[in-house]
Enzyme design. Sequence first.
Site, PDB file in Angstrom:
ATOM      1  N   ARG A 205       0.816  -1.222   0.000  1.00  9.42           N
ATOM      2  CA  ARG A 205       0.000   0.000   0.000  1.00  9.42           C
ATOM      3  C   ARG A 205       0.850   1.273   0.000  1.00  9.42           C
ATOM      4  O   ARG A 205       0.366   2.350   0.317  1.00  9.42           O
ATOM      5  CB  ARG A 205      -0.960   0.021   1.206  1.00  9.42           C
ATOM      6  CG  ARG A 205      -1.984  -1.112   1.216  1.00  9.42           C
ATOM      7  CD  ARG A 205      -2.884  -1.027  -0.019  1.00  9.42           C
ATOM      8  NE  ARG A 205      -3.981  -1.979   0.029  1.00  9.42           N
ATOM      9  CZ  ARG A 205      -3.936  -3.226  -0.456  1.00  9.42           C
ATOM     10  NH1 ARG A 205      -2.817  -3.653  -1.044  1.00  9.42           N
ATOM     11  NH2 ARG A 205      -4.974  -4.008  -0.394  1.00  9.42           N
ATOM     12  N   LEU A 206       2.112   1.155  -0.378  1.00 11.59           N
ATOM     13  CA  LEU A 206       2.979   2.329  -0.503  1.00 11.59           C
ATOM     14  C   LEU A 206       2.882   2.843  -1.940  1.00 11.59           C
ATOM     15  O   LEU A 206       3.818   2.742  -2.733  1.00 11.59           O
ATOM     16  CB  LEU A 206       4.420   1.980  -0.128  1.00 11.59           C
ATOM     17  CG  LEU A 206       4.615   1.484   1.317  1.00 11.59           C
ATOM     18  CD1 LEU A 206       6.072   1.122   1.565  1.00 11.59           C
ATOM     19  CD2 LEU A 206       4.145   2.545   2.305  1.00 11.59           C
TER      20      LEU A 206
END
Length: 226
Positions: A205-206
Amino acid sequence: MKGAKSRKNQEQMLNMELSDIRREYIQGGLRRKDLNENPFGQFDFWLKQAIEANISDPTAMTIATVDQDGQPFQRIVLLKNSGEDGFIFYTNLGSRKANHIQHNNKVSVHFPWHMLERQVHITGRAEKLSAMENFKYFTSRPKDSQIAAIASHQSSRISARGILESKFLELKKKFSQGEVPVPSFWGGYRIIPESFEFWQGGEHRLHDRFLYTKSSHEWLIERLAP
């Protein structure tokens, strides 16, 4: 009582299933050095890749408008042309979106290219196209699409689909031997961008997000936290 309990159990099971839906984004990141200094060039590059990837409806974009009470509305339209002068779409000029734009021409559009793990969000203002621009595009459309534009008074209430189909068939017969005139209530808008955000999915989720904003005669580029 049993029926209510059963519905509640079904809702709880559905909510649990929804919360468990997730996946990793693994198609690669987006780095500042890879960006085009011009957001229009970056958009064209990504759109070309979306088309070449054969994703469904690569030109489909969600456009958001706001009514006089401040209530936002969204719907999907098709991008018909793009360039440094703006992004063009066509609609019924009596539609709800057109009425919103008449009172507040600030809009936002969103391209959801899920297959490529990409999104593009654009904010700006919408301006009506000229009669000549409308004529040029309308006459390039398939005849059935031209007739449908006249048959449907978009966003108006109708009691049954049959009414719409009957009107279409009536007009199709009427214009079977001649050209279809451009209806006065149909036309296009050009969205003049004021900001672009390019989003690329990332592992854990970066995600990578870059925002272009206009400053005088140049575009500033900033990285945003996911």
